[in-house]
Design an enzyme around this catalytic site. Structure first.
Site: not given
Length: 253
Positions: A15, A64, A140, A153, A157
């Site tokens: 990224g 990825v 995060s 998410y 994470k």
């Protein structure tokens, strides 16, 4: 840490074409690193590498979740620079919806990018690394706490933080440090898009944050650079560095 370090290290950043990845690449290059930028948006990776200039940066296009393209980029990087010292697993994605609306396929897409890709890429990099190398996994603040409609998410994470600890434990004997960074709300283009779509209220985030503002990509990059530093963080491994303006420390509503 000084603005300039003659460390001559080589970092692979997923990224890396934009956002925190690009900010990290620029910062590391300014301190003497050579940086390989791997991004699904190959044009962005190439453009950022060109901005850095010279033999300090190389851009690669790839997903990825396709370990073959990652392996090819790592091999090309090794051919150009002789190897890899550091890895930043920065690429990520999200899917926002109530849990009852999320299919297994939607969960899988997020987990593939945010968790399984870092597993495979880390394994590929570690096989090429020497003692003294380092990995930073970009988690995060929502890997430490939960928020409604952010299920894939938050879970991915959070799992990345657990993976970081496992990697740190197992790879310590190889002389490789592994840490994570947990940025809070960062003001950048994706954040602006989400705010405009009504996904969250920036003013509420600022009010909730003790420092009264969102962070910047450069501030997150500074945290990553610290964790990678063979001098400043030589005895730091298995740690998650919070860069969130005190957001997780604040428990009062």
């Amino acid at each position: 840490m000084p603005d300039k370090e003659d460390v001559s290290r080589r970092a692979f950043i997923t990224g890396g074409g934009a956002g925190i990845g690009a900010a990290t690449a620029r910062l590391l290059a300014a301190r003497g690193w050579r940086v390989a930028l791997f991004d699904r948006d190959g044009a962005a990776a190439t453009r950022t590498a060109a901005e850095i200039g010279g033999d300090k940066a190389r851009g690669y296009a790839g997903d990825v979740t396709d370990i073959r393209t990652v392996e090819a980029a790592l091999a090309d990087m090794a051919g150009a620079w002789g190897g890899i010292d550091d890895l930043v697993n920065n690429a990520g994605t999200w899917d926002h919806a109530p849990l009852l609306e999320l299919s297994k396929d939607r969960w899988q897409k997020v987990m593939d990018v945010n968790l399984f890709a870092p597993i495979e890429i880390s394994n590929a990099a570690v096989r090429r690394m020497r003692p003294g190398s380092a990995i930073v996994n970009v988690s995060s603040v929502l890997g430490q706490v939960s928020a409604p409609t952010r299920g894939p998410y938050c879970v991915s994470k959070s799992a990345l933080i657990s993976l970081t600890k496992m990697q740190a434990i197992e790879w310590a004997e190889r002389g490789i440090r592994v840490n994570a960074i947990a940025p809070g709300y960062i003001m950048n283009e994706p954040t602006r898009v989400l705010a405009a779509a009504g996904s969250f209220d920036p003013s509420a985030i600022n009010k909730r944050t003790p420092m009264g503002r969102m962070g910047s990509e450069e501030e997150a990059a500074q945290g990553i650079a610290y964790l990678l530093s063979p001098e400043a963080a030589s005895y730091v491994t298995g740690h998650t560095l919070e860069v969130n303006g005190g957001w997780t420390a604040y428990g009062y509503l």
